[in-house]
Each structure stands twice: as C-alpha cells, then as structure tokens.
Design an enzyme around this catalytic site. Structure first.
Site: not given
Ligand SMILES: Cc1cc2nc3c(=O)[nH]c(=O)nc-3n(C[C@H](O)[C@H](O)[C@H](O)COP(=O)(O)O)c2cc1C
Ligand SMILES: [Mn+2]
Length: 498
Positions: A248, A183, A187-188, A297
């Site tokens: 992804e 995956n 996530y920051r 944020d």
């Molecule tokens: C710039 C940016 C920062 C993000 N920061 C976070 C974060 O800190 N934590 C988080 O859980 N999702 C964050 N997201 C949202 C996730 O990346 C997004 O929901 C993603 O689809 C999660 O993928 P996953 O379900 O495979 O984990 C961010 C998205 C963007 C565009």
């Molecule tokens: Mn995913």
C-alpha cells in the site's frame, strides 16, 4: 505537491473553510462521536475536538481529536491529490487511468501483458517507499517504552453505547509477509488495557494471510506496528482493495506522485510512515485470541463479538504535539462512505480491463462497500449479464458483493431511480435472477454462517434473442423529436414555469 502529513491536509482544509474546531470539553465516550455523527449526516465539515476528556477515567487528554477529514466528495478528492482550485471529484477518473498505466493492478494474462507489467514494475520502483532516519521522522520525536507505554493516555473513542469498549478507529496496521512484502491495512483495535488491544483482521484480508504464514512457519510471534495519521493518501490506501502483490505504500506513492517517507520502528523492523502522528509498535503472539466487540459498525448495526488476535504494544512513538485521528462508522452516510466512493472511481479501469463490456459501475452508499454493485454494460451476447455477475464474484474484495445488478448501456448506473425502474419492470425473476453462494464480508449479519452465504444477481437488461423471452419486447417511451422541438419553441409562451 503531495501532502506530507495529516496536519498539512488539515491546514489545506482550514484554508478552504472546511474545518470546525470545537473548544468545548467533550467526552471521548459517546459525546465526541455523537457530534461527529450529526455533522457527518449533514455532510458537514471536518472537525478538530480540542479538549477531549474522559470523565470515567477523570482525565483530560493532551492532544486534539481530528474527525471527518475525508467526509465529503471534495475533501476525499483533495486527500488524493486533486487540485482544490481547479479540480473536482471527476478528476479521480483521470487519476484512475493514470494509476492503471503505472500500476498493473489487473493480473496480466497474456505474455505481452506480463512483459508490460515487468517494465511497469521497474518504473514503479521510483514510487516505492523511501526510508528516512529516525532523527528525520517526526513520528519518532518521542519514544515511550516499558512502563511508559500507556494506551490510556490516548483519546480513544467509544463510538456507540453497546460497544465492547474504546476502539482505535483509523489505524494503519503494518505487517510483513515472510517474503518481506509489507502490507498496510485498516483494522480496528479495541483497547483492552494500557498495553494490549484486539486486532480485528478479517480472515480474507492480507494482514490475516501474513499472520497465517508466520504461524505456518512455526514462529511464536509476528511483529505488528500501527500508525495513526500520516499523509491522507496513505490513510486511504490502507482501506483500498489493493491486490496482495502490491504494497500500500507503493500504491500511495503512485497516487501521490511522490514516494511515501517511512521510518524503521524502534523495537521491530517494520516500516511506518515517518510523518505519522503516533505509532504503536508491538507484536501478536501466534495462536492467542481474545473476545473482541461488539462494535457499532458501518452496516449501521453492531458487528457481533468474536475471537481475534491480540496486539501487544511494546513501545509508543509520537510527535511532540500529536493530533489523534479517528472516525465513527455507522449507518450511511458516514465518513468511510467517501473512501468507498473513491475506491469505486479508482478501480473502474481495473474492472473495465477485465470486463470490457462494463461502461461504468456504482456502489451505493447504503450497501457499505460490499453489499451492492450496479454494473452498466454493453450487452452483445446471451448470458452476458451473468458473466458479469460471476466475474464480479471472483474479483478481489468484489467477491463479497451480496447483490449485483446489471443494466444496459443506456441506463445511468448512478441514477437509482432509473436502475429501479428497469429492475422492477424488466425483470422476470424466474429467468433473470441468479442466486449463488460464496464468501461474504465478515460483517454480514444476515447470512446463516459467518463470512459465507448467498448472493443474488439481477439481470435487468433487455433480453436478447436466445435468452428465453419469446414475445415481442416493447420500446421504452420517448416522445418524437419534432414534437419535442416544437414544444420547446412554444414552452415559454405557455407560462408553465412561473
Ligand atoms: C474505517 C474502516 C474500518 C475498517 N475496519 C476493518 C476491520 O476492523 N477489520 C478488517 O479486516 N477490515 C476493516 N476495514 C476494511 C479493510 O481496511 C480493507 O478491506 C482493506 O482493503 C484491507 O486491506 P488488506 O487486504 O491489505 O488487509 C475497514 C475499512 C475502513 C474504511
Ligand atoms: Mn494489502
């Protein structure tokens, strides 16, 4: 041809006059972010800051910082492979339909659907990531381990004055499920010291599910690797609401019409983009949490401090001349809004497959991904707008949507003046509003509880018989066509355009 890496994308942008290089010495703490914020708000170009410095640490960094690469409709479309010469933003709709044909993004409910999906999955194998050797991976040109690992050498930005520290803001965080599915999520990461960061995974996201799986199986650590850079479609894919059964890299491979090249990490067995600029390899210790945040944020507010897993960096690999990619999030419009808009377009066919009455939908920038969705539907039976709301609240990351507005097919959902006009004039709050509750995005600060609270659906469609409106419903105003035609003929002579 798909972009191989971030620098190829920057080159393309540069050849279209879409990059400004900033040679001035600017501080990674607030100064670079303030410039990027101003340029984003003006819908300006991508930026390469050539001389990032930290006055606090008394150092200048040996690598430039790239920002706002995705910060316009045009650049976002190019990032996803739309032809810069002949294409435009609308081509994402075409791309979306192709994606739907290739990737069964909707959960197939019928047997036929299942068979189609299986056949599709076989074709899909060709789009999956392709592993290359370390010697062929620019991301591993330099390998730093042990005492050489120093996150302080990276130009990590502090983007807002109340932030808890510097944050890596555009990371591709790679984890693996116990069954071996990779995956990639964005996530920051808050940098705590030379070798540790926070890992801000929301509990709803796939990375958090993986961590729970590893914990439940009794592991003490879980490997995590973080790529900075890579090709632009893969960076976008890390932000997209890709269903958990699809990794992804594969999604990006389909978007790019070319597999993503990946390389095995030096100190763990995760696969990262071979053409990344920088890779942080490491692990989290199961159960270890540390205070993370606050962080300015994309809601335009600080997300509050909270306890999150800790990422321990075991090795850093990088190119010999890395480019450090970053973004600043904040009050819209910001760079990530265009990523959200790309998601809106790419996932329209999925939504239509599940809710055939949906003609189109819009996620307003001010709602930052999950706070508002407007659905334009062909309404044919009583209560149908409520079906759409309930369905939306059950779908993947769409479940977070705090306000769902439903309008009729003759309303352009992208025209907020039309939507507001219908809402303000057609809605009887006692009949047309549904207050529901369920999971909310972790970043919502208005709800009483974290990640849980109320949502509102507004049915702004014309009521059908059987929906409780017992009086006559008036027609919307429209001039008769004969009169319009006659005035069109006379118009110029009336001299009103000058
Ligand atoms: C710039 C940016 C920062 C993000 N920061 C976070 C974060 O800190 N934590 C988080 O859980 N999702 C964050 N997201 C949202 C996730 O990346 C997004 O929901 C993603 O689809 C999660 O993928 P996953 O379900 O495979 O984990 C961010 C998205 C963007 C565009
Ligand atoms: Mn995913």
């Amino acid at each position: 041809m798909a972009f191989r890496d971030l620098r190829e994308f920057v080159q393309l942008l540069e050849s279209h006059g879409e990059v400004r290089r900033v040679p001035a010495e600017l501080d990674v703490r607030l100064e670079i972010p303030e410039v990027a914020d101003r340029v984003s708000k003006r819908h300006g170009p991508a930026l390469v800051f050539e001389r990032p410095v930290s006055r606090e640490a008394g150092r200048s960094f040996g690598m430039p910082v790239a920002m706002n690469l995705f910060g316009s409709y045009r650049r976002m479309a190019w990032a996803l492979g739309v032809d810069p010469q002949t294409g435009d933003w609308r081509d994402l709709d075409v791309k979306a339909r192709e994606l739907m044909d290739k990737v069964p993004l909707d959960a197939p409910s019928s047997l036929k659907g299942k068979l189609d999906a299986l056949i599709g999955l076989k074709d899909l194998a060709a789009s999956g990531p392709r592993e290359v050797k370390g010697s062929k991976a620019p991301a591993q040109q330099a390998v730093l381990r042990g005492h050489e690992v120093d996150l302080g050498a990276l130009p990590v930005l502090t983007t807002w004055p109340g932030d808890g520290g510097p944050f890596i803001t555009l990371p591709l965080v790679v984890t693996r499920s116990l069954s071996g599915r990779l995956n990639v999520g964005m996530y920051r990461l808050q940098v705590f010291d030379e070798r540790t960061t926070g890992l801000h995974i929301h509990e709803h996201h796939d990375g958090a599910k993986n961590l729970r799986e590893w914990a439940a199986a009794g592991h003490e650590t879980m490997p995590v690797s973080v790529a900075l850079g890579g090709d632009p479609a893969t960076i976008y894919a890390a932000t997209a609401p890709v269903p958990p059964m699809i990794d992804e890299y594969l999604f990006s491979g389909v978007l790019r019409s070319e597999p993503v090249e990946v390389v095995r990490c030096v100190t763990n067995d995760l696969l990262v983009p071979a053409h990344a600029e920088i890779v942080l390899e490491g692990h989290v210790r199961i159960g270890e949490l540390r205070r993370e945040g606050p962080f300015g944020d994309h809601t335009g507010y600080y997300s509050l401090a909270g306890d999150f897993p800790v990422f321990h960096v075991d090795a850093i690999t990088m190119r010999s001349d890395p480019l450090y990619p970053a973004t600043i999030v904040g009050r819209p419009p910001m760079e990530d809004c265009y990523m959200a808009k790309a998601t809106e377009r790419l996932f329209l066919p999925v939504i239509k497959a599940m809710m055939p009455e949906v003609i189109d939908y819009d996620l307003p920038l001010e709602g930052v991904f999950h706070n508002c969705a407007i659905f334009q539907i062909k309404k044919e039976f009583p209560g149908q707008a409520f079906r759409v709301m309930n369905f939306a609240w059950s779908m993947g990351q769409m479940m977070f949507t705090k306000f769902v507005i439903v309008v009729d097919e003759d309303v352009d959902c992208h025209d907020y003046s039309q939507v507001a006009w219908r809402c303000f004039n057609n809605v009887d709050p006692s009949r047309d509003v549904l207050v529901s509750k369920g999971p909310l995005d972790r970043l919502d600060h208005a709800s009483n509880y974290e990640s849980f609270g109320f949502k509102m659906g507004i049915d702004a469609t014309k009521p059908l018989p059987g929906e409780g409106h017992l009086r006559e419903w008036p027609d919307a105003l429209e001039m008769s066509p004969e009169v319009k035609a006659r005035i069109d003929e006379l118009w110029e002579g009336l001299g009103l355009d000058s």
